[in-house]
Design an enzyme around this catalytic site. Structure first.
Site, mmCIF file in Angstrom:
data_model
loop_
_atom_site.group_PDB
_atom_site.id
_atom_site.type_symbol
_atom_site.label_atom_id
_atom_site.label_comp_id
_atom_site.label_asym_id
_atom_site.label_seq_id
_atom_site.Cartn_x
_atom_site.Cartn_y
_atom_site.Cartn_z
ATOM 1 N N HIS A 276 -24.736 -1.500 39.976
ATOM 2 C CA HIS A 276 -24.285 -0.194 40.485
ATOM 3 C C HIS A 276 -22.931 -0.340 41.155
ATOM 4 C CE1 HIS A 276 -26.161 -1.881 44.077
ATOM 5 N NE2 HIS A 276 -25.727 -0.888 44.830
ATOM 6 N N HIS B 161 -21.544 0.159 44.208
ATOM 7 C CA HIS B 161 -21.194 -0.158 45.597
ATOM 8 C C HIS B 161 -20.261 -1.368 45.679
ATOM 9 C CE1 HIS B 161 -24.816 2.216 47.391
ATOM 10 N NE2 HIS B 161 -23.742 2.970 47.246
ATOM 11 N N ASP C 138 -20.080 -3.841 47.645
ATOM 12 C CA ASP C 138 -20.649 -5.174 47.837
ATOM 13 C C ASP C 138 -21.331 -5.676 46.557
ATOM 14 O OD1 ASP C 138 -22.714 -3.193 48.356
ATOM 15 O OD2 ASP C 138 -23.979 -4.816 49.128
ATOM 16 N N HIS C 139 -21.072 -4.959 45.439
ATOM 17 C CA HIS C 139 -21.587 -5.392 44.134
ATOM 18 C C HIS C 139 -20.474 -5.485 43.086
ATOM 19 C CE1 HIS C 139 -25.906 -4.900 45.322
ATOM 20 N NE2 HIS C 139 -25.276 -4.245 46.280
ATOM 21 N N HIS D 16 -31.314 4.653 44.541
ATOM 22 C CA HIS D 16 -30.350 4.131 45.527
ATOM 23 C C HIS D 16 -28.985 4.768 45.248
ATOM 24 C CE1 HIS D 16 -28.321 1.215 48.115
ATOM 25 N NE2 HIS D 16 -27.584 0.812 47.098
ATOM 26 N N ASP E 36 -29.971 -3.152 44.021
ATOM 27 C CA ASP E 36 -30.506 -2.612 45.280
ATOM 28 C C ASP E 36 -31.640 -1.621 45.033
ATOM 29 O OD1 ASP E 36 -28.588 -4.109 46.556
ATOM 30 O OD2 ASP E 36 -27.397 -2.410 47.262
ATOM 31 N N HIS F 131 -30.129 -8.568 47.971
ATOM 32 C CA HIS F 131 -30.010 -8.795 49.422
ATOM 33 C C HIS F 131 -31.205 -9.556 49.984
ATOM 34 C CE1 HIS F 131 -26.529 -6.114 50.120
ATOM 35 N NE2 HIS F 131 -27.051 -5.369 49.153
HETATM 36 FE FE FE Z 1 -25.944 -3.762 48.179
HETATM 37 ZN ZN ZN Z 2 -25.969 -0.739 47.029
#
Ligand code: FE
Ligand code: ZN
Length: 256
Positions: free
Chosen positions: A57, A59, A61-62, A115, A134, A172
């Site tokens: 996805h 985001h 942090d990905h 999410h 996530d 995570h």
């Molecule tokens: Fe994440």
């Molecule tokens: Zn995420």
């Protein structure tokens, strides 16, 4: 059939990246590269050449290192068609039901919106590996930033059908906090109590609790157990429909 060789790379506060290779074709993938440095170091150490970035996805942090890794390695970026406008550098666009060919291996693609909308997961059946971003965590699930509870419940339902031994490579290490919540909503679950103790020990020793398996999650993760009488009675929702129980569990975790 050979299996993927998978290495877990912890980065930032609590993210896990997964670097994996198909031993037959030498294709190498990285799942959700938040940052580039630790990925380049690991590639160097293993003497592997990156061929694919696999995004679940959009985001940051990905996807944060998508463009830098593509520029440095010439790799191809794979992600969700529905989310294509938000995946930097995307080359291959996938939708629900697609089979993603990775050398001699292949992954079935699930749309697991909830999410985010357009979140996808990759199931490498031969390797018993699910890269789920996530969507599902050990004892938890992703927060509903873009999707509805009904959407997320439908998404999680796709994972419930996978074989129990399927490994859950989530993005995570949230397990300890999730465990503290889980025991409050399903206090009678003996398997959960045992897992809780094991998780506290592992985290105290800084040992990862990920990957888990879908079998373990089915037995202990409250977000997969809206049919549990124990959970329903804690929430005061005996006999309620599963989406409502799931939604209330998610709501309580948001303010736990
Ligand atoms: Fe994440
Ligand atoms: Zn995420």
């Amino acid at each position: 059939m050979s299996k993927l060789e998978i290495h877990q790379i912890p980065v930032l506060n609590d993210n896990y990246l997964y670097l994996f290779k198909d031993p037959q074709s030498n294709n190498v993938g990285i799942v959700d590269p938040a940052v580039s440095g630790p990925v380049l170091d690991k590639l160097n150490e293993l003497n592997w050449t990156l061929t694919h970035i696999i995004n679940t996805h959009h985001h940051m942090d990905h996807t944060g290192a998508n463009l830098e890794l593509k520029e440095k390695t010439g790799c191809v970026i794979v992600g969700s068609k529905e989310d294509a406008a938000r995946i930097p550098g995307i080359d291959i666009q996938l939708v629900e039901g697609d089979i993603f060919e990775f050398g001699t291996q292949s992954a079935k693609i699930f749309d697991v919106s909830g999410h985010t909308v357009g979140h996808i997961a990759y199931w490498f059946e031969e390797s018993d590996a699910l890269f789920c971003g996530d969507t599902l965590f050990a004892l938890g699930c992703g927060r509903l930033f873009e999707g509805s509870p009904a959407q997320m419940w439908t998404s999680l339902g796709k994972f419930l059908k996978l074989p129990d031994e399927t490994k859950i490579y989530c993005a995570h290490e949230y397990t300890e906090a999730n465990a503290h919540f889980a025991v409050t909503v399903e206090p009678q679950n003996k398997a959960l109590k045992l897992r809780f103790d094991d998780i506290l020990k592992k985290r105290a020793a800084n040992i990862p609790t990920v990957p888990s398996t879908i079998g373990e999650e089915k037995a202990t993760n409250p977000f997969l157990r809206p049919d549990s009488p124990d959970l329903q009675s804690t929430l005061g929702m005996q006999g309620a429909d599963l989406v409502s129980v799931f939604a209330e569990t998610r709501r309580r975790k948001d303010s736990f």
